[in-house]
Design an enzyme around this catalytic site. Structure first.
Site, PDB file in Angstrom:
ATOM      1  N   HIS A   1      24.979 -75.060  -3.401  1.00 10.62           N
ATOM      2  CA  HIS A   1      24.267 -74.602  -4.627  1.00 10.62           C
ATOM      3  C   HIS A   1      23.483 -75.799  -5.179  1.00 10.62           C
ATOM      4  O   HIS A   1      22.670 -76.390  -4.465  1.00 10.62           O
ATOM      5  CB  HIS A   1      25.319 -74.024  -5.576  1.00 10.62           C
ATOM      6  CG  HIS A   1      24.825 -73.272  -6.768  1.00 10.62           C
ATOM      7  ND1 HIS A   1      23.537 -72.841  -6.924  1.00 10.62           N
ATOM      8  CD2 HIS A   1      25.478 -72.853  -7.896  1.00 10.62           C
ATOM      9  CE1 HIS A   1      23.409 -72.198  -8.083  1.00 10.62           C
ATOM     10  NE2 HIS A   1      24.590 -72.193  -8.700  1.00 10.62           N
TER      11      HIS A   1
ATOM     12  N   HIS B   1      18.469 -69.083   1.538  1.00  8.99           N
ATOM     13  CA  HIS B   1      18.796 -68.579   0.199  1.00  8.99           C
ATOM     14  C   HIS B   1      19.451 -67.218   0.344  1.00  8.99           C
ATOM     15  O   HIS B   1      19.091 -66.450   1.236  1.00  8.99           O
ATOM     16  CB  HIS B   1      17.523 -68.467  -0.655  1.00  8.99           C
ATOM     17  CG  HIS B   1      17.808 -68.401  -2.113  1.00  8.99           C
ATOM     18  ND1 HIS B   1      18.167 -67.241  -2.735  1.00  8.99           N
ATOM     19  CD2 HIS B   1      17.815 -69.366  -3.066  1.00  8.99           C
ATOM     20  CE1 HIS B   1      18.367 -67.489  -4.019  1.00  8.99           C
ATOM     21  NE2 HIS B   1      18.169 -68.769  -4.245  1.00  8.99           N
TER      22      HIS B   1
ATOM     23  N   ASP C   1      15.596 -76.454  -4.324  1.00  6.37           N
ATOM     24  CA  ASP C   1      16.127 -77.819  -4.184  1.00  6.37           C
ATOM     25  C   ASP C   1      15.310 -78.682  -3.232  1.00  6.37           C
ATOM     26  O   ASP C   1      15.406 -79.907  -3.273  1.00  6.37           O
ATOM     27  CB  ASP C   1      17.587 -77.772  -3.689  1.00  6.37           C
ATOM     28  CG  ASP C   1      18.527 -77.219  -4.747  1.00  6.37           C
ATOM     29  OD1 ASP C   1      18.291 -77.499  -5.931  1.00  6.37           O
ATOM     30  OD2 ASP C   1      19.475 -76.503  -4.387  1.00  6.37           O
TER      31      ASP C   1
HETATM   32  C1  LIG Z   1      19.726 -73.611  -6.223  1.00  6.51           C
HETATM   33  C2  LIG Z   1      20.379 -73.104  -5.046  1.00  6.51           C
HETATM   34  O1  LIG Z   1      21.559 -72.919  -5.056  1.00  6.51           O
HETATM   35  S1  LIG Z   1      19.428 -72.767  -3.704  1.00  6.51           S
HETATM   36  C3  LIG Z   1      20.511 -73.016  -2.304  1.00  6.51           C
HETATM   37  C4  LIG Z   1      20.858 -74.470  -2.162  1.00  6.51           C
HETATM   38  N1  LIG Z   1      21.668 -74.709  -0.972  1.00  6.51           N
HETATM   39  C5  LIG Z   1      21.180 -75.273   0.134  1.00  6.51           C
HETATM   40  O2  LIG Z   1      20.008 -75.601   0.239  1.00  6.51           O
HETATM   41  C6  LIG Z   1      22.175 -75.523   1.237  1.00  6.51           C
HETATM   42  C7  LIG Z   1      21.623 -75.052   2.571  1.00  6.51           C
HETATM   43  N2  LIG Z   1      21.549 -73.594   2.604  1.00  6.51           N
HETATM   44  C8  LIG Z   1      22.635 -72.836   2.888  1.00  6.51           C
HETATM   45  O3  LIG Z   1      23.730 -73.321   3.173  1.00  6.51           O
HETATM   46  C9  LIG Z   1      22.474 -71.307   2.870  1.00  6.51           C
HETATM   47  O4  LIG Z   1      21.168 -70.947   3.204  1.00  6.51           O
HETATM   48  C10 LIG Z   1      22.857 -70.701   1.502  1.00  6.51           C
HETATM   49  C11 LIG Z   1      24.266 -71.129   1.106  1.00  6.51           C
HETATM   50  C12 LIG Z   1      21.898 -71.147   0.425  1.00  6.51           C
HETATM   51  C13 LIG Z   1      22.791 -69.171   1.597  1.00  6.51           C
HETATM   52  O5  LIG Z   1      23.882 -68.766   2.322  1.00  6.51           O
HETATM   53  P1  LIG Z   1      24.138 -67.305   2.864  1.00  6.51           P
HETATM   54  O6  LIG Z   1      23.284 -66.303   2.200  1.00  6.51           O
HETATM   55  O7  LIG Z   1      25.591 -67.082   2.778  1.00  6.51           O
HETATM   56  O8  LIG Z   1      23.673 -67.410   4.360  1.00  6.51           O
HETATM   57  P2  LIG Z   1      24.574 -67.907   5.550  1.00  6.51           P
HETATM   58  O9  LIG Z   1      25.263 -69.180   5.204  1.00  6.51           O
HETATM   59  O10 LIG Z   1      25.446 -66.760   5.960  1.00  6.51           O
HETATM   60  O11 LIG Z   1      23.469 -68.188   6.632  1.00  6.51           O
HETATM   61  C14 LIG Z   1      22.861 -67.191   7.459  1.00  6.51           C
HETATM   62  C15 LIG Z   1      22.418 -67.844   8.751  1.00  6.51           C
HETATM   63  O12 LIG Z   1      21.386 -68.776   8.501  1.00  6.51           O
HETATM   64  C16 LIG Z   1      21.780 -70.098   8.881  1.00  6.51           C
HETATM   65  N3  LIG Z   1      21.381 -71.008   7.817  1.00  6.51           N
HETATM   66  C17 LIG Z   1      21.286 -70.704   6.504  1.00  6.51           C
HETATM   67  N4  LIG Z   1      20.872 -71.762   5.826  1.00  6.51           N
HETATM   68  C18 LIG Z   1      20.720 -72.756   6.721  1.00  6.51           C
HETATM   69  C19 LIG Z   1      20.304 -74.096   6.615  1.00  6.51           C
HETATM   70  N5  LIG Z   1      20.004 -74.610   5.425  1.00  6.51           N
HETATM   71  N6  LIG Z   1      20.263 -74.847   7.728  1.00  6.51           N
HETATM   72  C20 LIG Z   1      20.582 -74.333   8.925  1.00  6.51           C
HETATM   73  N7  LIG Z   1      20.967 -73.058   9.097  1.00  6.51           N
HETATM   74  C21 LIG Z   1      21.041 -72.280   7.995  1.00  6.51           C
HETATM   75  C22 LIG Z   1      23.292 -70.053   8.979  1.00  6.51           C
HETATM   76  O13 LIG Z   1      23.799 -70.992   9.877  1.00  6.51           O
HETATM   77  C23 LIG Z   1      23.510 -68.643   9.441  1.00  6.51           C
HETATM   78  O14 LIG Z   1      23.251 -68.558  10.820  1.00  6.51           O
HETATM   79  P3  LIG Z   1      24.199 -67.686  11.775  1.00  6.51           P
HETATM   80  O15 LIG Z   1      24.093 -66.309  11.251  1.00  6.51           O
HETATM   81  O16 LIG Z   1      23.595 -67.924  13.114  1.00  6.51           O
HETATM   82  O17 LIG Z   1      25.548 -68.292  11.599  1.00  6.51           O
HETATM   83  O1  LIG Z   2      20.173 -67.849  -7.016  1.00 13.87           O
HETATM   84  C1  LIG Z   2      20.877 -68.537  -6.267  1.00 13.87           C
HETATM   85  O2  LIG Z   2      21.770 -68.074  -5.529  1.00 13.87           O
HETATM   86  C2  LIG Z   2      20.676 -70.008  -6.213  1.00 13.87           C
HETATM   87  C3  LIG Z   2      19.443 -70.461  -6.892  1.00 13.87           C
HETATM   88  O3  LIG Z   2      18.370 -70.454  -6.340  1.00 13.87           O
HETATM   89  C4  LIG Z   2      19.556 -70.892  -8.277  1.00 13.87           C
HETATM   90  O4  LIG Z   2      20.652 -70.854  -8.846  1.00 13.87           O
HETATM   91  O5  LIG Z   2      18.536 -71.302  -8.853  1.00 13.87           O
END
Ligand SMILES: CC(=O)SCCNC(=O)CCNC(=O)[C@H](O)C(C)(C)COP(=O)(O)OP(=O)(O)OC[C@H]1O[C@@H](n2cnc3c(N)ncnc32)[C@H](O)[C@@H]1OP(=O)(O)O
Ligand SMILES: O=C([O-])CC(=O)C(=O)O
Length: 378
Positions: A224, A264, A315
């Site tokens: 997050h 996302h 981010d």
């Molecule tokens: C403000 C915010 O909170 S915005 C989000 C900030 N977080 C990040 O940038 C961390 C990197 N991103 C992630 O970990 C994820 O994209 C999340 C947590 C944001 C979303 O997660 P979810 O919706 O649960 O997606 P999930 O984790 O199931 O990913 C789906 C697929 O995409 C892949 N994937 C998703 N994000 C990434 C990434 N950043 N890098 C590489 N692979 C990724 C996963 O490995 C998964 O692949 P698979 O199905 O082959 O295993």
């Molecule tokens: O909406 C989400 O899951 C994460 C995000 O982009 C935020 O909190 O700004």
């Protein structure tokens, strides 16, 4: 249907909200009907906070007293500054320090004894939290460098005052504008994990400070809000390696790394906030005569789109924007918190207005009908 498992609550509707709307396929974000592009370009953080808490954009006559009342609340009790300094001395993680400060602020809040659902008291508590967390954060960041805290000023905007308290120097207009825009972009985002966490806490009729403290803890994680600092650590890693960004990201993905700042839960396309911040990051680089961070970021973005079909989230470009503003990397996530606190407060107000305890359930997959063995016989 009742037994369908929705891991991570993906797509599950749990509340009605008038605060923000996200169209994940169109890459659209609005706060109370206003597009994020218009707000980022035109509105100050104070206007957006007013919009979130009061339902409408303020008139000039409404904005001035509101902004003034926030400015007056910037001062924190000496004990809060001392706490921030103590946490800095103990080498506490910045988000852990923010969590502790958010909780401790209730000890000095004149409305701490109010009924947790008292709307007017909650607006005041929300205003104090939003006004005071930046002061504590700046004091914490300065204490780590052995610097004394800088008293907040009331004649500066919320954004400019934070940079002033952080650097003991009035920011240039472009820096204050950029920071203000970043605060606007981070203020609210539907039921993201930290907001949901605040709502769960509020739904037990716990108070505003408890809800915000829960939210700060939830925002800290690397999936997050914690991702923004990790993005910059990654860009520095690329810069310090003997490979270019293309080679670096190719190897990182081959190694199965999760790349911070991509993917996302709701957006299937580029996060509109990343578009705006990407442009600002490029402008800052151009003004400084160094396009390195922006170009590195663009190469990674292109590769991630082609190879993984993943687009940047907010981010990704906030990282190089803050870096080029000279902000220490490990306070990027606390900076997210000093903006998002406005959204947390707004959602907590909504939650109390139409409260029902939030309590989902798990499918039980443990043992059944196990015979109890007395302690001495195990
Ligand atoms: C403000 C915010 O909170 S915005 C989000 C900030 N977080 C990040 O940038 C961390 C990197 N991103 C992630 O970990 C994820 O994209 C999340 C947590 C944001 C979303 O997660 P979810 O919706 O649960 O997606 P999930 O984790 O199931 O990913 C789906 C697929 O995409 C892949 N994937 C998703 N994000 C990434 C990434 N950043 N890098 C590489 N692979 C990724 C996963 O490995 C998964 O692949 P698979 O199905 O082959 O295993
Ligand atoms: O909406 C989400 O899951 C994460 C995000 O982009 C935020 O909190 O700004």
């Amino acid at each position: 249907m009742a037994d369908e498992l929705k891991k991570g609550l993906e797509g599950v509707l749990v509340a009605e909200s008038e605060l923000s709307f996200i169209d994940g396929d169109a890459g659209k974000l609005v706060y109370r009907g206003y597009s994020i592009e218009d707000l980022a370009r035109e509105a100050s953080f104070e206007e957006v906070v007013y919009l979130l808490w009061h339902g409408e954009l303020p008139t000039r006559d409404e904005l001035e007293p509101f902004a003034q009342s926030m400015a007056e609340e910037r001062v924190v009790d000496d004990a809060i500054v001392e706490l921030a300094q103590e946490l800095a001395e103990a080498d506490e993680e910045p988000m852990a320090a923010m969590r502790t400060v958010a909780s401790h602020l209730s000890a000095y809040d004149p409305d701490a004894d109010a009924d947790p659902t008292d709307y007017e008291a909650n607006l005041r508590k929300g205003r104090r939290l939003t006004a005071k967390l930046p002061t504590a954060l700046a004091a914490f960041a300065r204490a780590r460098d052995g610097d004394d805290p800088v008293e907040p000023r009331q004649d500066l905007s919320h954004a400019a005052n934070f940079l002033y308290m952080l650097n003991d120097e009035e920011p240039e207009d472009v820096m204050a504008d950029t920071f203000d825009m970043a605060l606007v972009l981070h203020a609210d985002h539907g039921l993201n994990a930290s907001t949901f966490s605040a709502m769960v806490t509020a739904s037990t009729l716990a108070d505003m400070h408890s809800a915000v403290t829960s939210a700060v803890g939830t925002l800290s994680g690397s999936l997050h809000g914690g991702a923004n600092a990790n993005v910059m650590r990654m860009l520095k890693e690329v810069d310090g390696s003997d490979r270019d960004a293309f080679d670096w990201i190719e190897t990182a993905l081959d190694e199965g790394r999760r790349v911070a700042g991509f993917g996302h839960r709701v957006y299937n396309v580029k996060d509109p906030r990343a578009k705006i911040l990407g442009e600002r990051s490029e402008e800052l680089g151009e003004a400084a005569g160094d396009r390195k961070w922006f170009e590195m970021s663009s190469t990674i973005e292109e590769y991630m789109a082609e190879e993984k079909g993943l687009a940047p989230n907010v981010d990704f470009y906030s990282a190089s924007t803050y870096y080029q503003m000279g902000i220490p990397i490990d306070i990027y996530t606390p900076i997210f918190a000093i903006s998002r606190v406005s959204g947390w407060v707004a959602h907590v107000l909504e939650q109390y207005e139409d409260n029902r305890l939030i309590r989902p359930r798990a499918r039980y997959v443990g043992d059944e009908d196990v015979d109890y063995t007395p302690l001495d016989e195990r």
